[in-house]
Design an enzyme around this catalytic site. Structure first.
Site, short mmCIF file in Angstrom:
data_model
loop_
_atom_site.label_atom_id
_atom_site.label_comp_id
_atom_site.label_asym_id
_atom_site.label_seq_id
_atom_site.Cartn_x
_atom_site.Cartn_y
_atom_site.Cartn_z
N ASP A 138 14.26 37.68 13.14
CA ASP A 138 13.73 37.29 11.76
C ASP A 138 12.09 36.91 12.50
O ASP A 138 11.67 37.31 13.19
CB ASP A 138 14.79 37.03 11.27
CG ASP A 138 15.29 37.21 10.44
OD1 ASP A 138 14.00 37.28 8.94
OD2 ASP A 138 16.25 37.16 9.11
N HIS A 142 13.08 32.92 5.69
CA HIS A 142 14.15 33.87 6.01
C HIS A 142 14.98 33.51 6.96
O HIS A 142 16.57 34.15 7.29
CB HIS A 142 13.05 35.08 5.62
CG HIS A 142 14.45 36.62 5.47
ND1 HIS A 142 15.02 37.18 6.26
CD2 HIS A 142 14.15 37.43 3.78
CE1 HIS A 142 15.60 38.29 5.55
NE2 HIS A 142 14.86 38.08 4.50
N SER A 195 20.02 41.02 2.66
CA SER A 195 19.32 39.97 3.78
C SER A 195 20.14 39.00 3.70
O SER A 195 20.95 38.99 4.68
CB SER A 195 18.47 39.77 3.20
OG SER A 195 17.26 40.35 3.95
#
Length: 852
Positions: free
Chosen positions: A206, A254, A424
């Site tokens: 990520d 994220h 996600s």
């Protein structure tokens, strides 16, 4: 990529030079380039259409040459333990890649084409144009040629502003589970099975992670439990966005959010006692193939922060991938390699849905080998953005399962929290659920098919067949809504449970932060004692060696402990406190001179670091008995000073003499200050004015990053380029960089130019076997309209393979130049300085090349 020229560069002098040098990129007019015969239809079929279009009109792009031969991973799947599976897969993949890429690598080296070789996908990355693509397509050992892509992080469909920064609020007592954690019944697993992911390691590919977030720091595998951290093998950043010492970062948010959903404390994470590690495969919001491949390799065989010294036995159990896009199968090799190594992977199905249209899921989550995840909201309704099947890649039914993915609250950089939506957010619920399953039923660890079957069998069916399928399995919900309690209820419950408490032998006080390792057949499961000193591990039947360790205490071991199916075993441990001793000493630089401002630390301990004084002296607070690593790190500018890691055994007061090693790159090239001995040029190189480049013959082969060269290009900008003449490199950059130029020697890379009093010369001295070859820039101007001039040279040594930079005159002490070397792919470099005032007249720097 280069910055626009400033206005003063648009002078008549430069315009004339630009016209003169425009044809020197290849040495021939473009029309004269020979692309060779047109490839056959079978060869052309190997080239993907995106690449064919990208190299039209003479353009060069980065692409991957995928080899025909693939490793046999069946033996890895048959191995019994996690460590054995990962080790077998790693060996098979790397052995096949070395063998099948050998001929291609030799061809690329001969053609002076820089390349990066990968073993997990048996692919080679190069940059070139149509002629090179066509040449490679004709090779019988090549399966296909694929243009490099950038995937998107699975961008959220909506993003609520980050919640107020309530640092530590979750760990301060509010353990109320988030709605998604509760919806999949993870909280019921905590209470009914006492499983919170103990002994399982989860990874993410990520944007990185804020490793010291209050809800994540306790179960970061790199947390030594005593205030210190070891980032090697626990975090990897191939993108170069995080600090060079390996400290984790997240420049997007994220990755921190998804990790929180997997393992966060305070009700945020599904498996809050699992350990986590991470690979930063995404530059920020984008994830390029190059970095995803490097991250994929690291997941199977973690390395130190430089990408060296792989250790597959430290591979995680689970890896989360909340990114994707497009409909290629390029990443399928990585997915299958992970699966063969017993690493469970979860992939987001993507956010390109509209609530109705079919075939909106994207790769890699839409590929048959991957476990793809869709998203639903708190009301049990499929998210409008969730990608549906069937797959455009292989027509497989996707997603595999669905999980909570709308308005999910989790951790965020800045030790705060944010509410996001997307597949996600759904995918880490699945990754965390597998950690609960494998912790509660460790006989399933590494068994991918059996684990998928249990997740599928425990899911709650949702009847929506408008994209095909049945009520039990369809292209909207997959197997249905994730229910990890139901899956664990159906799992084989044959594990032994080991519990205990760690205490101080003298005082009886509970010891928190003690590391408990249980090892069998080369595989180690690890937990850390809680604040009350207790620990809990579920183990498959077998014979284990236990190790208990914590700073300030002696390590204790218990070997040959047999645990049986269903057994409840209590194993308490008392540890002896060890004495403390004084540690002091002196740090000297690579030349032996005392070094001020160096940071001295005892790695893996809570002992505060100290800084050396003007005499290089340091005194540490007292250190407990034991064996540690004493690290001495120079302050900027580091020049040729490397980082010293010295084994430190404390059994009495210690006085240390620490000499810093020569700093080196990942390929073993190192630099040291040298004795200045100027070599005068004798043969003029036909360079003139500004932005000019010429090839020169080398009197002896020069080996540079493993490749031998008989010629090199010299430019007016203080560069020697082994990959051919280039102009326009007037904006110097830090090294390494993915931007061109690559394969360079940079004694003084700056925006330089020649006038009638300047010249570039070469000179060869000595006898065969002991010759030197010098490239000399005499009295060159800085192209800023001023009067500053520099005289410097790069000297190649035939006998040793070393390169020496020498500086006769260097205005401004090199404060606007790059000095160093970089490999042919821009991935490794030894930079001495970048825009730093560290050069002096009459000085020399020697770069010694490793001979392989």
């Amino acid at each position: 990529m280069h910055l626009p020229r400033p206005p003063w560069r648009r002078s008549a002098v430069w315009a004339s030079a630009a016209l003169t040098s425009a044809t020197l990129l290849t040495g021939l007019p473009a029309a004269a380039a020979d692309t060779g015969p047109v490839p056959s239809a079978s060869a052309s079929a190997k080239i993907d259409s995106a690449l064919r279009g990208a190299v039209d009109h003479g353009r060069e792009v980065s692409f991957f040459v995928v080899m025909k031969n693939q490793a046999d991973l069946a033996p890895a799947r048959r191995e019994r333990t996690h460590a054995a599976k990962a080790g077998s897969a790693f060996d098979a993949l790397r052995t096949e890649a070395r063998s099948s890429q050998k001929s291609l690598t030799a061809f690329l080296d001969k053609e002076r084409v820089g390349h990066q070789n990968y073993w997990i996908a048996n692919a080679v990355q190069v940059t070139g144009g149509q002629a090179l693509v066509d040449q490679l397509a004709k090779r019988s050992d090549v399966a296909r040629i694929v243009k490099e892509q950038s995937y998107e992080l699975d961008e959220t469909e909506s993003k609520v502003s980050p919640a107020p920064s309530v640092s530590g609020a979750s760990v301060a007592g509010d353990d109320t589970p988030e709605w998604g954690v509760k919806d999949i019944e993870a909280d019921q697993v905590w209470s009914q099975y006492e499983s919170r992911g103990e002994g399982i390691v989860i990874a993410s590919v990520d944007s990185g992670v804020q490793y010291n977030h209050p809800d994540l720091v306790a179960n970061y595998r790199g947390n030594n439990g005593n205030g210190a951290f070891s980032h090697d093998y626990n975090f990897y950043d191939p993108t170069g966005n995080c600090p060079s010492d390996g400290t984790p970062c997240d420049n997007n948010g994220h990755g921190t959010h998804t990790m929180g959903t997997m393992v966060g404390k305070g009700g945020i994470g599904v498996a809050p006692n699992a350990k986590w590690i991470a690979a930063k495969g995404c530059e920020s919001s984008k994830c390029s193939d190059e970095y995803l491949l490097k991250a994929g390799q690291w997941i199977l065989a973690p390395t130190d922060h430089t990408g060296q010294n792989p250790r597959p036995e430290l591979a995680p159990n689970i890896v989360n991938n909340s990114w994707g896009g497009g409909d290629t199968t390029f990443y399928q090799d990585i997915v299958e390699a992970w699966n063969s190594a017993g690493i469970f992977e979860a992939f987001a199905a993507g956010n390109d849905g509209d609530g109705a249209t079919c075939s909106t899921a994207h790769a890699p989550g839409s590929q048959a080998p991957a476990y793809g995840v869709g998203a639903y909201d708190v009301n049990g309704k499929i998210a409008k953005f969730s990608g549906f099947g069937p797959s455009l890649v292989d027509n497989s039914m996707k997603p595999n399962i669905s999980a909570p993915g709308v308005d999910v609250r989790s951790t965020w950089p800045g030790s705060s929290y944010s509410v996001l939506s997307g597949t996600s957010m759904a995918t880490p619920h699945v990754a965390g659920a597998v950690a609960l399953l494998w912790s509660a039923a460790p006989s399933l660890i590494g068994k991918i098919d059996e684990t998928r079957a249990l997740l599928d069998g425990g899911a709650s069916d949702v009847d929506d067949t408008h994209c095909g399928g049945t009520a039990a399995m369809n292209n909207v919900w997959g197997e249905g809504k994730l229910d990890i309690l139901s899956s664990i209820d159906k799992a084989p419950h044959i594990a032994a449970t080991v519990t205990g408490t760690a205490t101080d032998k003298a005082t009886g006080a509970a010891l928190s932060g003690v590391t408990v390792d249980a090892t069998t057949d080369g595989t180690t499961r690890t937990v850390t004692t809680a604040d009350d000193g207790t620990y809990r591990l579920t183990l498959a039947a077998g014979t284990y060696d236990f190790s208990y360790s914590g700073y300030g205490y002696s390590t204790d071991t218990v070997t040959g402990v047999a645990v049986a199916q269903g057994q409840a075993l209590t194993q308490n441990i008392t540890l002896d406190a060890v004495p403390l001793h004084a540690v002091s000493g002196t740090v000297v630089d690579v030349t032996g001179k005392p070094l001020a401002k160096a940071t001295v630390a005892v790695a893996g301990t809570p002992v505060p670091a100290v800084v050396t004084d003007t005499a290089g002296h340091f005194t540490l607070p007292k250190v407990s008995e034991g064996t540690f690593t004493l690290t001495a790190t120079p302050a900027a500018p580091v020049l040729c000073n490397g980082v010293s890691d010295t084994e430190l055994t404390i059994d009495a007061d210690k006085t240390m003499a620490v000499r810093l090693p020569a700093r080196s790159d990942a390929s073993g090239n190192s630099c040291t200050p040298a004795t200045y001995s100027w070599i005068k040029g004798s043969t003029k190189v036909a360079l003139s004015s500004d932005e000019d480049a010429k090839n020169v013959a080398l009197p002896f082969p020069v080996k540079f990053y493993g490749t031998s060269y008989n010629s090199a290009a010299v430019t007016t900008n203080g560069l020697i380029n082994f990959l051919g003449p280039r102009v326009g490199d007037y904006t110097n950059t830090a090294l390494p960089t993915a931007a061109k130029p690559d394969g360079i020697v940079a004694p003084l890379w700056d925006d330089l130019m020649l006038d009638k009093t300047s010249s570039v010369q070469t000179a060869t001295t000595g006898r065969t076997g002991a010759r030197t070859f010098a490239v000399v820039w005499n009295n060159v101007l800085f192209a800023d309209g001023g009067t500053d001039r520099a005289t410097f040279e790069a000297v190649f040594d035939e006998a040793t393979g070393a390169i020496t930079f020498q500086y006769k005159t260097v205005p401004g002490n090199g404060g606007r130049a790059t000095v160093g070397i970089e490999n042919q792919t821009g991935t490794d470099a030894l930079q001495y300085s970048f825009n730093q005032t560290v050069l002096t007249n009459g000085s020399a720097i020697r770069i010694a090349q490793e001979v392989k």
